[in-house]
Design an enzyme around this catalytic site. Structure first.
Site, PDB file in Angstrom:
ATOM      1  N   ASN A 157       0.009   3.659 -18.228  1.00  0.00           N
ATOM      2  CA  ASN A 157      -0.470   2.949 -17.039  1.00  0.00           C
ATOM      3  C   ASN A 157       0.390   4.589 -16.015  1.00  0.00           C
ATOM      4  OD1 ASN A 157      -1.403   2.035 -14.909  1.00  0.00           O
ATOM      5  ND2 ASN A 157      -0.079   0.945 -14.767  1.00  0.00           N
ATOM      6  N   CYS A 196      -0.958   3.214 -12.457  1.00  0.00           N
ATOM      7  CA  CYS A 196      -0.864   2.433 -10.898  1.00  0.00           C
ATOM      8  C   CYS A 196      -1.220   2.814  -9.828  1.00  0.00           C
ATOM      9  CB  CYS A 196      -0.005   1.601 -11.649  1.00  0.00           C
ATOM     10  SG  CYS A 196      -0.080   0.012 -10.598  1.00  0.00           S
ATOM     11  N   GLY A 243     -13.882  -4.730 -11.215  1.00  0.00           N
ATOM     12  CA  GLY A 243     -14.645  -5.663 -11.460  1.00  0.00           C
ATOM     13  C   GLY A 243     -16.017  -5.303 -11.995  1.00  0.00           C
TER      14      GLY A 243
END
Ligand code: FAD
Ligand code: FAD
Ligand code: FMN
Ligand code: FMN
Ligand code: FES
Ligand code: FES
Lengths: 257, 313, 313, 257
Positions: free
Chosen positions: B127, B130, B217
């Site tokens: 990651n 972030c 989303g």
């Protein structure tokens, strides 16, 4: 057990200014056990608004397979919800969280039940259950004003009930803590749900009592997976509790308000 | 023949559907709802060397067809993940992809070295993107040389293949992808969240305590599709795609763009059964579209006129 | 006192609401629906030196809470805009902001020089960030030195103040903004669309003939807010904000982030009356929030504890 | 004149497989004049799905202030639309575009009206108007199969009506052009609406006739402002027509199909 179900609306009506009572039916009611638990509702099938909305169970009636939720029309989600009619369904995930501990108080003892505004609903099922256990209940309910007051009579049927309104339009003018002090209410256990300042005031007012507080926090998943709703635990840099799955009810002192 | 099975470096997946990191915790909550062995893999919450509490709340805010989060890499730390979470997950027949993060290159390296030894960790996901942590995070994900250097260091110590998670908050995602591929990454995962913000109209203050947060989303799906479309044509390592997936149709769209597997993030919050549901729906959708195997879909939007060949496990 | 009036370089606006470029044509269609003199200003469709047809159709695709467009700068060309569109618009009491585009620096300069002479053009908006044209467009909008150079050249010839429209498709929008401010821009407008894509599940082909397109609408609002929040703290020239605005509340959110005026794009397609409706609703919203003048809202999310001072026209 | 109005649903029912007839009422009906015009419908109040959906007017009844739309459940927008019940409202922008020219054909002359699938609806109002003008109408309607066929009887009441189905499950097996050729239909003016390949075939088949074609294109605004729906004009690199505001009906040859 937590499930996802499309529950049918059997009744839906305003009971005070911008306050609605929504009664749902479906097998999911049989999973609902503890007062203080909540459900997570998806209001439309579309992506906007995206997230579910957490709303507390106010009444659970297993005989009729019905449960009731009382909510305030706030933002977009509750506004859209308020437009739904009986016969339509809503997508419910629940029951979620751990409710109020009923066995913290014994038959014959006194429970003080304090609710503020839209924190009042889950206390109704709590009070009913305590009364059934022969606990003596005293209610202190706080509202902004008379127009947004609800369920006063319903609570009064269960036990002594005091109301405070901020503007004095009904009952005592002031806050729930004013009423408790004024009436010198004595009790064994305190249960409360409402705005954080109210919960903090109660925690401070009764440092030596058994106090249970129901918290609110912005949620993602509602089931403990996303870490959105954490609160800190005293004396630790990294320890935490999740409001959704460890709460929403905590014993006073368990988490930092 | 399993029409959904896919082979990726280090990963032999019964299907290409996995929950995205940070949207599934360490699986405990979802395990109460369904058997996690149904999943292709699980990307666990980012693990750092020490336990972290993360940011103050509110940590999430809703946006049109999306959400912002600023969790801030809350996690119990490497040791607890190794001693409690991974052994617990070992009861399921599902490979784990360990998402790792850090504030310094050394921290990444240390976490990678240890966590890649866990028997059920089959791959790492770095990651490097972030947006919710002050140090590290963002910079690693936006400067090709830094990302390449980090990839190299982690590759040196990791006992399993290394996937690097790309940030969409860059001018040139292809340049990032190429640098990371050249540094030896075994695969890419993309996209992480877009940096966003909401301000409360009543208070005039940011809704998130951290002010900004990562947008995820359905809202970001077209951006994810575009980036995967670009990157998949520029590199030859496989891509695990993510960003707004909600349905089996979305999965196919990501494959067409160039993904070889996908991760589902935010949608788990809306429907906790979304992953098993998608897995169940995919075969019928493949029938409808006329594919034998899901791998045939990879890159179909740019592989013009390619004959339909079975290429699965 | 007009609570909505705002003063920007070259622009004395009766209110800070204007339709965004490309979402209002040259005003003719909306003029059938309401009096355009109600608007704060109008940003007309991008004008290039010669007439352009633009891309093939389909040119739009829907996405969750957003849309992709790949119009490709279709416009009738400088001469027709000067001879027909601008004179026609002159019947309304509303300043025009001319959005200009080109494939080369020379083209920008030539269009800027001419169009800035039109009597009702009060400002230019340099579209250095259109994702839908092969040449120019994108590169001008992503490399600070190129953007600065273009700004300088246009400033030299323009007879009216020059606003530069920032692309969100960059790693560091603050760096771009600073370079453009240093090059002499009078203001910034932001954000243009994000580069996105959709693929049709049935055909496996991109929905847009141009394959990729620009993402606009509510979906991108959190990204716009974040970028304006960052840039407004880093520059001292004013910002006209845009990206997903649909309501008076959205306008206030953009002001809080740091905008001094706003443009409404995609929302005109959903509700053609959105601009006059927002203008009508703003005074009551200011009352509710306790502001005398809308300018008090600018930057309120980061100007902490600043006393509420009237600073309008 | 074009307006935006929340029209009330008075009837809404399936009339064939995935085909629905939606009847709306409101003052806006009095603005609806020409057959071939369309309305732009916003299906939910939320941002997803974002865009309006263009749907043709199939019947306009000023006496009852009602209009009818016939649509096929295709994607998300029409699926959500199909769930709306009488008594609910929909947000309508319209009427949009220029319809079929009625005066292209005189009383006593013959109009051939050709519709394919979901292109059939606007032709019904057109045919009614032509019949009222004493024009002789001949209909040729094409469908995929019998299950998705609709309004055959309604058209038959107005004049000679032929049906073609691709799978031969009703009428002639094949395309509308097969029927026209087979029956050697002669006519003065041709009006058509349907899929682009059908329109192209008709344009080519009757190069010397007066032919009016109604086109479809993906739309943004629907009113001419966004340049989403343009088509090219013969013999020019930059000239264009907008389907939404210059069309949707064009004379054959006016634009490049
Ligand atoms: C455990 C729990 C129980 C609750 N029980 C009730 C109840 O019984 N009755 C009731 O009226 N309200 C209750 N609330 C508050 C209720 O969840 C919010 O009023 C509601 O989510 C607002 O949604 P909206 O779409 O109207 O507002 P919006 O402002 O549009 O919501 C935007 C986002 O913020 C979240 N949000 C907004 N306000 C709150 C809040 N106060 N708490 C948590 N999230 C919030 C929403 O869930 C959504 O994700 C409860 C909250 C929690 C956490
Ligand atoms: C002038 C005009 C008149 C029309 N009249 C009718 C009619 O009377 N009855 C009917 O059933 N259909 C009609 N259509 C087609 C109808 O607009 C589409 O079927 C509908 O928009 C599909 O929406 P959806 O949400 O179900 O599909 P989705 O695929 O979810 O739609 C996604 C996007 O694509 C657009 N889109 C999808 N298909 C079409 C299409 N064929 N044409 C234009 N845009 C499309 C949608 O409007 C939306 O913006 C007409 C189209 C036009 C342009
Ligand atoms: C609440 C939340 C927490 C997240 N935490 C992490 C994380 O710890 N590590 C990581 O790499 N990505 C994290 N992400 C990003 C997701 O893994 C994923 O890349 C992104 O959300 C896009 O996918 P989606 O749109 O399906 O959610 C997080 C996302 C969300 C919403
Ligand atoms: C159909 C369409 C056409 C556009 N054309 C232009 C243009 O010509 N020049 C320009 O600078 N921006 C153009 N834009 C971008 C908008 O001006 C605006 O920056 C963007 O859409 C974000 O705002 P919104 O979300 O309110 O639409 C266009 C946007 C759309 C949707
Ligand atoms: S809301 Fe996700 S952990 Fe509580
Ligand atoms: S749809 Fe916007 S111009 Fe036709």
């Amino acid at each position: 057990m937590m499930k996802r179900e499309h529950m049918m609306i059997v009744a839906h009506e305003p009971i005070a200014e911008n306050i609605y009572a929504l009664t749902l039916t479906g097998p999911l009611v049989h999973e609902m056990n503890k007062p203080g638990q909540f459900v997570h509702i998806k209001i439309t099938s579309q992506a906007d608004p995206l997230l579910r909305r957490p709303l507390s169970l106010c009444q659970i009636d297993k005989e009729t397979s019905q449960c009731t939720i009382i909510y305030r029309k706030e933002g977009i989600g509750t506004t859209l919800l308020s437009e739904k009619r009986p016969g339509e369904t809503v997508d419910v995930l629940g029951p979620l969280g751990n409710g109020f501990p009923l066995d913290a108080v014994k038959a014959g003892q006194t429970a003080l039940i304090v609710g503020g505004g839209i924190g009042v609903p889950p206390l109704y099922e709590l009070s009913k259950r305590l009364v059934k256990k022969d606990v003596n209940v005293i209610h202190v309910l706080g509202f902004q004003n008379k127009d947004v007051m609800f369920y006063k009579n319903e609570f009064a049927k269960l036990g002594e009930t005091h109301v405070a309104t901020v503007d004095g339009s009904y009952g005592t003018k002031g806050l729930v803590t004013d009423v408790i002090a004024e009436c010198a209410i004595s009790f064994d256990v305190l249960y409360a749900c409402g705005p954080k300042p109210m919960l903090k005031a109660l925690e401070q007012a009764f440092p030596n009592k058994e106090v249970y507080l129901s918290l609110e926090e912005r949620m993602g998943c509602g089931i403990g997976a996303c870490f959105a709703c954490v609160c800190r635990v005293p004396n630790s840099e990294t320890a935490y509790k999740k409001v959704c799955s460890d709460g929403p009810v905590f014993k006073a002192g368990e988490v930092i308000l | 023949m399993n029409r959904l099975a896919v082979q990726l470096p280090g990963l032999s997946l019964k299907n290409p559907i996995m929950p995205a990191s940070g949207c599934f915790g360490f699986g405990r909550e979802y395990a109460q709802l369904y058997d996690l062995s149904q999943l292709g893999a699980i990307m666990i919450k980012a693990t750092t060397l020490e336990a972290r509490f993360g940011n103050s709340t509110p940590r999430v805010a809703e946006t049109p067809s999306g959400m912002l989060n600023a969790i801030g890499l809350q996690n119990p730390g490497l040791q607890k993940v190794m001693e409690e979470e991974l052994p617990w997950l070992a009861q399921f027949d599902v490979p784990i992809i360990a998402n790792i993060a850090g504030s310094t290159m050394e921290e990444y390296v240390e976490v990678a070295k240890e966590i890649s030894k866990a028997p059920n960790v089959y791959a790492l996901e770095l990651n490097i993107s972030c947006p919710n942590v002050k140090k590290g995070g963002m910079a690693f994900g936006t400067v090709p040389e830094v990302a390449a250097e980090l990839t190299k260091l982690v590759k040196e110590v990791s006992e399993v293949p290394v996937y690097v998670k790309l940030s969409p908050n860059v001018t040139n995602v292809v340049e990032m992808a190429r640098a990371i591929e050249a540094a030896g990454a075994d695969g890419l995962t993309m996209i992480n969240t877009l940096l966003g913000m909401r301000i409360d109209v009543k208070t005039a203050q940011p809704v998130l305590a951290n002010r900004t947060g990562g947008l995820s989303g359905p809202a970001i799906k077209p951006i994810a599709i575009r980036m995967i479309y670009e990157v998949s044509q520029a590199v030859s390592i496989p891509i695990i795609g993510m960003g707004g997936i909600q349905s089996a149709e979305d999965v196919i769209e990501f494959f067409y763009a160039g993904a070889s597997a996908v991760a589902v993030g935010t949608a788990n919050f809306i429907d906790p059964f979304v992953c098993p549901n998608i897995i169940a729906e995919l075969p019928a959708l493949l029938d409808e579209l006329g594919f034998e195997h899901i791998s045939e879909c990879t890159g179909r939007s740019w592989k013009k006129g390619e004959p339909s060949v079975y290429c699965g496990a």
